[in-house]
Design an enzyme around this catalytic site. Structure first.
Site, mmCIF file in Angstrom:
data_model
loop_
_atom_site.group_PDB
_atom_site.id
_atom_site.type_symbol
_atom_site.label_atom_id
_atom_site.label_comp_id
_atom_site.label_asym_id
_atom_site.label_seq_id
_atom_site.Cartn_x
_atom_site.Cartn_y
_atom_site.Cartn_z
ATOM 1 N N ASP A 22 -1.238 -5.422 2.942
ATOM 2 C CA ASP A 22 -1.716 -6.304 4.001
ATOM 3 C C ASP A 22 -3.232 -6.462 3.908
ATOM 4 O O ASP A 22 -3.936 -5.607 3.352
ATOM 5 C CB ASP A 22 -1.355 -5.744 5.382
ATOM 6 C CG ASP A 22 0.131 -5.852 5.683
ATOM 7 O OD1 ASP A 22 0.800 -6.676 5.032
ATOM 8 O OD2 ASP A 22 0.625 -5.107 6.555
ATOM 9 N N TYR A 59 2.330 5.880 1.555
ATOM 10 C CA TYR A 59 1.400 5.313 2.526
ATOM 11 C C TYR A 59 0.823 6.419 3.418
ATOM 12 O O TYR A 59 1.492 7.418 3.689
ATOM 13 C CB TYR A 59 2.105 4.297 3.439
ATOM 14 C CG TYR A 59 2.757 3.148 2.726
ATOM 15 C CD1 TYR A 59 2.088 1.937 2.557
ATOM 16 C CD2 TYR A 59 4.059 3.253 2.235
ATOM 17 C CE1 TYR A 59 2.697 0.859 1.923
ATOM 18 C CE2 TYR A 59 4.671 2.183 1.593
ATOM 19 C CZ TYR A 59 3.981 0.997 1.440
ATOM 20 O OH TYR A 59 4.589 -0.060 0.809
ATOM 21 N N TYR A 78 8.441 -2.429 5.111
ATOM 22 C CA TYR A 78 7.392 -2.843 6.041
ATOM 23 C C TYR A 78 7.037 -1.641 6.919
ATOM 24 O O TYR A 78 7.793 -1.269 7.823
ATOM 25 C CB TYR A 78 7.877 -4.018 6.900
ATOM 26 C CG TYR A 78 8.031 -5.306 6.132
ATOM 27 C CD1 TYR A 78 6.917 -6.075 5.792
ATOM 28 C CD2 TYR A 78 9.286 -5.763 5.749
ATOM 29 C CE1 TYR A 78 7.052 -7.266 5.088
ATOM 30 C CE2 TYR A 78 9.433 -6.954 5.040
ATOM 31 C CZ TYR A 78 8.310 -7.696 4.720
ATOM 32 O OH TYR A 78 8.448 -8.880 4.023
#
Length: 412
Positions: free
Chosen positions: A236, A302, A374
């Site tokens: 993103d 992440y 996501y």
């Protein structure tokens, strides 16, 4: 088949019929029998057949099929045109293509319909080969059929050359060290890249991008006309890309140079990026690398700073993360991107979810997941479009404040 086969009664009878009806030079006569005999040119084949028929040779300029295109003078003229047109382009291999007048091609088809095409090759094939041999001899460059640096199309109708320069591909990894930079160049939707008041006359929605920070510098050194960034997925705009970086292939369009020192280019990109990104250029690549990069969807790790709407006990957070460990989640396309992507259901696996730092109303967590997960929606639930999700497991609304990609599971 050997030379003797060119003098066989069958071949000589075909040749006699054709030469009685058409005035052909040795190239065009020999080309009808191009698959007979080894280590010789079509001119040689035509000469052998004509001698066997006791016929006089037809001057190339009088040939009613090729109209003299195979004369030494014409081939040399085209070769010099190519050398002149490519003198400012660095290349090591080339492929010749050609265009002929439709009347020539129809005449060739007419002749082959009468002679048979069992042994024949086309006028284009012979022209491309003979001109390619001459260009290779004059330049020292190598003729190459598969993925040449240059494809040179000779339009014999108008004596015009079309030069197609193959892209240069570079494989590397990039880190995005700041937030607010997109991966790719986003053209302004109001002016379509021309420049307007809405975009401060930049032509783009954002001041810069990872693509531009890498590609603009490379463009200068390769003297190209454009660039594309083929990356293994994307982060993103508000996320950083850390760790060993994200694999990518940079494509330089119509480069006039092909052999730039990648280490020097890497240093120049990093210096000009001024801390926004950092690249490691690993090697020159091919289009096959682009396909591998685009088609592979690796697992990723992440790190997220997560904020809770109210205080969450540490034990509850640990238990919720444990329930995500090994879980398969279902994700509908997030609402935030639904305007530009289809509404699809995706199934993804969470391989690891663990607590790194706890602060009551806030925490840092680490997630190791299938590619294409996501993460923001895994945390906030996206109004029930992602299940299970951290918010539901806690019974408290959670949202990602900051997100970093810290590992892309891929070996160079």
């Amino acid at each position: 088949m050997f030379v003797e086969d060119l003098r066989s009664p069958k071949i000589l009878e075909i040749a006699r019929r054709i030469t009685q009806e058409y005035k052909l030079c040795n190239h065009c006569l020999g080309r009808i029998f191009a698959r007979i005999g080894h280590g010789m040119t079509n001119y040689d084949r035509g000469k052998i057949i004509r001698e066997a028929l006791s016929q006089e040779e037809v001057p190339i300029k009088d040939c009613e099929l090729c109209n003299g295109v195979f004369s030494e003078e014409n081939l040399m003229r085209y070769a010099k045109m190519i050398i002149e047109k490519t003198q400012e382009i660095e290349f090591y291999s080339f492929l010749i293509g050609s265009r002929f007048d439709s009347e020539v091609l129809m005449k060739e088809e007419e002749i082959l319909n009468k002679a048979g095409s069992e042994y024949a090759e086309s006028i284009k094939m012979e022209f491309n080969r003979e001109l390619g041999k001459l260009v290779s001899k004059l330049t020292g460059k190598k003729g190459k059929v598969k993925r040449p640096d240059l494809t040179i199309i000779v339009d014999t109708r108008f004596d015009y050359l079309e030069i197609i320069i193959a892209p240069v591909y570079i494989y590397g990894r990039y880190k995005k060290l700041v937030r607010g930079i997109p991966q790719s160049k986003w053209l302004c939707p109001y002016c379509d890249g021309v420049g307007c008041e809405k975009c401060n006359y930049r032509g783009t929605l954002y001041e810069t991008s990872v693509q531009e920070l890498i590609g603009d510098v490379a463009l200068e050194l390769f003297k190209g006309e454009g660039h594309r960034l083929h990356a293994m997925g994307r982060e993103d705009i508000d996320a950083r890309m850390l760790g060993d970086g994200r694999p990518f292939v940079l494509e330089i369009i119509r480069p006039k140079r092909r052999s730039v020192d990648l280490k020097a280019l890497e240093e120049k990109i990093n210096a000009r990026a001024n801390g926004k990104i950092e690249v490691r250029l690993i090697r020159y690549a091919t289009y096959d690398d682009v396909l591998r990069i685009k088609n592979y969807n690796p697992r990723k790790r992440y790190r997220a700073v997560v904020a809770f709407e109210k205080f969450v006990p540490k034990e509850d957070l640990i238990k919720a993360l444990e329930r995500l460990n090994g879980a398969e989640i279902k994700q509908w396309t997030p609402l935030r991107v639904l305007h530009r992507r289809g509404n699809l259901l995706r199934r993804r696996k969470i391989y690891e979810a663990r607590l790194i730092e706890y602060k009551g109303h806030e925490a840092i967590i680490e997630l190791y997941t299938d590619g294409g997960t996501y993460i923001k929606e895994l945390v906030n639930g996206d109004m029930g479009r992602t299940t299970p999700n951290l918010s539901d497991l806690l019974g408290v609304q959670a949202n990602v404040k900051e997100l970093d990609v810290i590992e892309v599971d891929w070996r160079d």
